[in-house]
Design an enzyme around this catalytic site. Structure first.
Site, PDB file in Angstrom:
ATOM      1  N   LYS A 111      60.002  54.376  83.155  1.00 18.19           N
ATOM      2  CA  LYS A 111      60.737  54.173  84.332  1.00 18.19           C
ATOM      3  C   LYS A 111      59.676  54.678  85.532  1.00 18.19           C
ATOM      4  CE  LYS A 111      64.055  57.170  83.509  1.00 18.19           C
ATOM      5  NZ  LYS A 111      64.039  57.318  82.138  1.00 18.19           N
ATOM      6  N   THR A 112      59.099  55.782  85.415  1.00 20.08           N
ATOM      7  CA  THR A 112      58.254  56.345  86.428  1.00 20.08           C
ATOM      8  C   THR A 112      57.033  55.336  86.636  1.00 20.08           C
ATOM      9  OG1 THR A 112      58.797  58.558  86.003  1.00 20.08           O
ATOM     10  CG2 THR A 112      56.906  58.117  87.332  1.00 20.08           C
ATOM     11  N   GLU A 155      63.683  54.901  90.421  1.00 19.65           N
ATOM     12  CA  GLU A 155      64.115  55.270  89.016  1.00 19.65           C
ATOM     13  C   GLU A 155      65.828  55.264  88.962  1.00 19.65           C
ATOM     14  OE1 GLU A 155      61.775  58.009  86.813  1.00 19.65           O
ATOM     15  OE2 GLU A 155      60.459  58.214  88.318  1.00 19.65           O
TER      16      GLU A 155
END
Length: 499
Positions: A111-112, A155
């Site tokens: 995600k990051t 996110e």
């Protein structure tokens, strides 16, 4: 409006504080301890309390919490007693996002980096996006910004189901690999939450997901059958698109050059016939096949937003990486020290496979398990992933939001990994992994907790054994800058609650 953020120094909360302040709101908050984030926010004019006490909570503020906040917290209790509005962090973020074109990046891992890649690329292209990323961006930039453009990248945290508070125009799902069973209980409930997430996509919106991951491929089929627009991506070829288009990534070459920093070239090619793209080069500064996958997801989102494919690929090539994602901490005596946030077996395997391709010597790993529940559930898989390394030291579990479990410790991993050592004291573990390191070796600190603080300890050992003090200083980490009360390390995020 007034907002009071509990745990304001955390990765997600500090970003939210930036965004709320930029939107013109009055922001204050508290944290258990001081950190780089709390000091930065205080310098921005935000009132930050160290320690959490009931008398600090403004009676006229909306309270923002994460799932890490316990019901026994005195600040939460006074807010509840006063019947003050209490928002989850994701609800407050959705409030800030307002009418933007919201791009939510979900998945058990990736995600990051994916959201950071996308936000950075759109910024480079002059789109002036807003974003909320759970790590610092290149050049020390905060993970939060309120831009003037129409796009908001964030996110979307699946760990506690809070990603269901968003209404994205574009939803990216990097994978649906089972995790967070402490919250969901079963893998079926975990998978169902991701399908529910796709149902939150606005009419006419798009799901972008990874067919290399079986769970995400199944999700793509479910969403397509439910009438959602779907684009997929992956290294593995598929017979025909599940939805409107499939973006195929063909990995190319991976190379490394050493100067004052590591210069990495990670080349691949994108083809997406349904989108009119036959073969487009993608050259990244971040290593690994998993990074090519993350970049493909970001490329697809940019393309859907109307960015020409070649321009999007070029902008992604300028991304130098996010904090704690295969992050170079320095080099001394020919030994390279890297730090990575990997905390799931799949992430660890990807990180170590990448390091193995770049390392000419031995691969030495200091791993700090994150969460007792995850350590218990995945002990055998952690051991299997760590087998890629030549030398492994495992230290004590980082509890984060969980209550310590005396029956679960790092030794349940090392007992299944011949030759590995379990050293509960993290500084002793750091000294052990550095002992005997030679030129050409890589030392990686891995985990989502405070293992990232240990690079200075490793440097002390290497400096004593190998010398070359100036080399360590040139790369930005003084060998003697050991974490202390006067020089505290950065506050670590509560993983799974990044945003």
């Amino acid at each position: 409006m007034k907002f009071y953020l509990m745990g304001i120094g955390g990765a997600g909360m500090s970003v939210l504080a930036d965004l709320l302040q930029a939107a013109g709101h009055e922001v204050s908050g508290s944290d258990r301890s001081a950190s780089n984030n709390t000091r930065r926010l205080a310098q921005q004019g935000i009132k930050v309390y160290i320690g959490q006490r009931a008398e600090q909570v403004p009676a006229d503020a909306q309270i923002v919490i994460s799932s890490a906040i316990k019901s026994s917290n005195p600040e939460l209790q006074i807010a509840q007693k006063r019947s003050q509005p209490i928002l989850h962090r994701s609800q407050a973020l959705a409030l800030v996002a307002g009418e933007h074109d919201f791009i939510a990046v979900a998945g058990a891992h990736g995600k990051t980096t994916t959201s950071a890649m996308l936000a950075t690329a759109l910024e480079k292209l002059g789109c002036d996006p807003s974003y909320a990323v759970g790590a610092n961006l290149p050049h020390g930039k905060s993970g939060g910004k309120l831009g003037k453009g129409r796009v908001f990248v964030a996110e979307a945290d699946e760990s506690d189901g809070s990603f269901l508070n968003y209404r994205p125009r574009i939803a990216i799902v990097t994978n649906v690999e089972v995790d967070h069973l402490d919250f969901y209980g079963t893998k079926e409930k975990f998978a169902q939450a991701f399908f529910d997430f796709t149902e939150r996509i606005v009419p006419g919106g798009l799901l972008i997901t990874n067919t290399d991951d079986p769970g995400a491929a199944h999700l793509a089929s479910q969403a397509a059958q439910a009438g959602r627009r779907v684009w997929t991506y992956g290294v593995q070829k598929i017979a025909q698109p599940i939805g409107e288009a499939h973006i195929h990534i063909c990995p190319g070459s991976l190379s490394i050059e050493r100067s004052d920093t590591l210069q990495i070239s990670n080349k691949g090619f994108i083809s997406a016939p349904e989108l009119g793209v036959e073969k487009m080069e993608l050259q990244l500064q971040v290593p690994g096949e998993h990074m090519l996958l993350n970049a493909a997801a970001a490329w697809a989102a940019g393309y859907e937003l109307g960015v020409p494919g070649a321009e999007m690929a070029q902008a992604l090539g300028a991304f130098p990486g996010a904090a704690r994602r295969f992050e170079l901490r320095g080099e001394i005596g020919g030994v390279t020290i890297l730090d990575d946030y990997a905390h799931h077996p799949t992430e660890i395997a990807a990180t170590l496979h990448t390091a193995r391709q770049l390392c000419s010597g031995k691969l030495r790993v200091l791993f700090q398990p994150h969460l007792y529940s995850r350590t218990y559930n995945f002990a055998a898989r952690f051991a299997q992933a760590l087998q890629i390394a030549d030398s492994v030291v495992v230290t004590s579990v980082y509890a984060a939001r969980e209550t310590p479990d005396a029956g679960t410790e790092g030794n349940i991993i090392t007992e299944q990994l011949p030759g590995a050592a379990f050293i509960p004291d993290k500084e002793a573990a750091a000294r052990e992994i550095a002992a005997g390191a030679k030129a050409g070796d890589f030392i990686l600190t891995i985990g989502a907790g405070d293992v990232t603080e240990l690079a200075p300890v490793i440097f002390q050992v290497l400096e004593a054994n190998l010398g070359d003090k100036n080399r360590a200083h040139n790369l930005g980490i003084a060998a003697h800058s050991v974490t202390s009360a006067e020089n505290p390390a950065p506050r670590m995020p509560e993983e799974g609650n990044a945003l």
